[in-house]
Scaffold this motif. Structure first.
Motif, PDB file in Angstrom:
ATOM      1  N   ALA A  42       0.737  -1.255  -0.120  1.00 30.46           N
ATOM      2  CA  ALA A  42       0.037   0.137   0.116  1.00 30.46           C
ATOM      3  C   ALA A  42       0.844   1.288  -0.069  1.00 30.46           C
ATOM      4  O   ALA A  42       0.487   2.230  -0.664  1.00 30.46           O
ATOM      5  N   LEU A  43       2.063   1.240   0.799  1.00 26.16           N
ATOM      6  CA  LEU A  43       2.815   2.260   0.942  1.00 26.16           C
ATOM      7  C   LEU A  43       3.812   2.732  -0.536  1.00 26.16           C
ATOM      8  O   LEU A  43       3.806   3.749  -0.969  1.00 26.16           O
ATOM      9  N   LEU A  65       7.146   7.546   8.472  1.00 26.40           N
ATOM     10  CA  LEU A  65       8.033   8.074   9.540  1.00 26.40           C
ATOM     11  C   LEU A  65       8.027   7.120  10.762  1.00 26.40           C
ATOM     12  O   LEU A  65       6.990   6.635  11.240  1.00 26.40           O
ATOM     13  N   ALA A  66       9.169   6.673  11.011  1.00 31.11           N
ATOM     14  CA  ALA A  66       9.360   5.120  11.819  1.00 31.11           C
ATOM     15  C   ALA A  66      10.359   5.730  13.082  1.00 31.11           C
ATOM     16  O   ALA A  66      11.256   6.320  12.832  1.00 31.11           O
ATOM     17  N   THR A  67       9.892   5.112  14.199  1.00 35.49           N
ATOM     18  CA  THR A  67      10.829   5.282  15.191  1.00 35.49           C
ATOM     19  C   THR A  67      10.824   3.781  15.930  1.00 35.49           C
ATOM     20  O   THR A  67       9.974   2.927  15.674  1.00 35.49           O
ATOM     21  N   PRO A  68      11.919   3.856  16.686  1.00 35.55           N
ATOM     22  CA  PRO A  68      12.449   2.205  17.156  1.00 35.55           C
ATOM     23  C   PRO A  68      11.787   1.945  18.343  1.00 35.55           C
ATOM     24  O   PRO A  68      12.345   1.565  19.447  1.00 35.55           O
ATOM     25  N   ALA A 102      18.819  -4.007   9.321  1.00 31.72           N
ATOM     26  CA  ALA A 102      19.148  -2.767   8.499  1.00 31.72           C
ATOM     27  C   ALA A 102      18.944  -2.539   7.232  1.00 31.72           C
ATOM     28  O   ALA A 102      18.798  -1.627   6.641  1.00 31.72           O
ATOM     29  N   ASP A 103      18.756  -3.758   6.605  1.00 36.78           N
ATOM     30  CA  ASP A 103      18.041  -3.740   5.040  1.00 36.78           C
ATOM     31  C   ASP A 103      16.541  -3.702   5.014  1.00 36.78           C
ATOM     32  O   ASP A 103      16.028  -3.828   3.963  1.00 36.78           O
ATOM     33  N   SER A 119      13.589   3.046   4.482  1.00 36.71           N
ATOM     34  CA  SER A 119      14.050   3.630   3.229  1.00 36.71           C
ATOM     35  C   SER A 119      12.623   4.289   2.422  1.00 36.71           C
ATOM     36  O   SER A 119      12.756   4.986   1.667  1.00 36.71           O
ATOM     37  N   LEU A 120      11.491   3.650   2.828  1.00 37.09           N
ATOM     38  CA  LEU A 120      10.467   4.150   2.137  1.00 37.09           C
ATOM     39  C   LEU A 120      10.084   5.769   2.647  1.00 37.09           C
ATOM     40  O   LEU A 120      10.094   6.216   3.723  1.00 37.09           O
TER      41      LEU A 120
END
Length: 317
Positions: A248-249, A280-283, A269-270, A275-276
């Motif tokens: 969808a993204l 907006l991503a947080t850990p 890491a991959d 990388s999209l």
């Protein structure tokens, strides 16, 4: 007794509370780095009678319990941890305790993700720092938009309250949500999951992971959302089908996603999520705040002290 504290990523376990109440009876060793395999975990903590785990960072399955013959007490932050095999622990006579509380960090991070996506903060900040164009995006207003909540428990209700303060129309849906409970929170009860997804500009997930909620949002559900809508997930990753979300993204079926939870943590890491451009991503930092940590570690020491005194508290299972 020996006590291991696992996954202390920020190296704050010993400074967030006073351990002196058990210092004369417990030798504490802290591990900051995440162990990737059960072999690594068993080798590091095999001599420990007490183990402290932070949320679900390191799963404790039957196979791991079988490799820890000295383990007597497992303490987890929070009062629920789906990564612990409680039946296996009970069979081996291991006491599992939790820590009440947790603060409002996840509520606040939910809104950080919403605002970051709506105002394109990552793109604008990167451009400013890198000498890029001055203003390159057009932000999305929240006032008058529709916020759809999947789940209206403690966190969902608090997210709703903030949405109302922004002047948003708020609706909610879950399998057990009643009109009375929705009304008590000043929220409209959506007629169905489908209606919520179709009508919302922001969809935010606040459900407990269970067999009923696993995969609740898949390709069909994402296809119902507006192309301009954002999906926020600070709850549990498996509630949203990963493959369907990536499709969808990539395909522009939704405008973007704000994510704090993943099926594999730490995120490889991959992993494409890293990388999209519309993510907006947080850990997984929803609960990682000073108030939450101080409460968690205070509760950990209290749990250990009570266990050593022969009267365990906050027992799970």
């Amino acid at each position: 007794m020996k006590c291991a504290v696992l996954d202390d990523y920020q190296q704050v376990a010993l400074s967030m509370t006073d351990w002196s109440a058990i210092a004369d009876r417990v030798e504490v060793k802290v591990f900051a780095a995440h162990f990737e395999t059960e072999d690594e975990v068993a080798a590091a903590i095999g001599d420990c009678e007490i183990v402290v785990i932070m949320r679900e960072r390191t799963p404790f399955r039957r196979t791991l319990f079988e490799r820890l013959p000295r383990l007597k007490l497992l303490v987890t932050t929070g009062m629920r941890n789906a990564s612990v095999d409680l039946a296996a622990a009970a069979e081996r006579g291991i006491v599992v305790c939790g820590t009440p509380g947790g603060g409002e960090g996840t509520t606040e991070l939910t809104w950080a993700l919403v605002l970051g996506l709506a105002r394109k903060l990552v793109q604008e900040n990167e451009a400013l720092r890198g000498g890029g164009p001055w203003q390159s995006t057009v932000g999305v207003d929240l006032i008058g938009k529709r916020l759809g909540l999947l789940g209206l428990g403690r966190i969902g209700s608090n997210v709703a309250r903030i949405g109302q303060a922004f002047g948003m129309e708020v609706a909610a849906w879950s399998q057990n949500l009643t009109a009375d409970k929705a009304a008590a929170a000043g929220v409209r009860l959506a007629a169905s999951k489908e209606e919520l997804l179709e009508s919302s500009d922001i969809v935010s997930v606040h459900l407990v992971l269970s067999e009923r909620t696993r995969g609740l949002i898949g390709a069909r559900e994402l296809g119902l959302m507006k192309p301009s809508a954002y999906l926020i997930n600070t709850s549990r990753a498996p509630i949203v089908d990963r493959t369907a979300l990536l499709d969808a993204l990539r395909g522009g079926m939704i405008a973007g996603a704000g994510l704090d939870v993943y099926e594999t943590e730490p995120l490889p890491a991959d992993d494409p999520i890293r990388s999209l451009p519309n993510v907006l991503a947080t850990p997984h930092i929803g609960y990682v705040t000073e108030d939450s940590y101080r409460g968690f570690f205070r509760g950990i020491v209290q749990d250990i002290e009570a266990f050593l005194n022969g009267s365990p508290i906050n027992v799970i299972g």
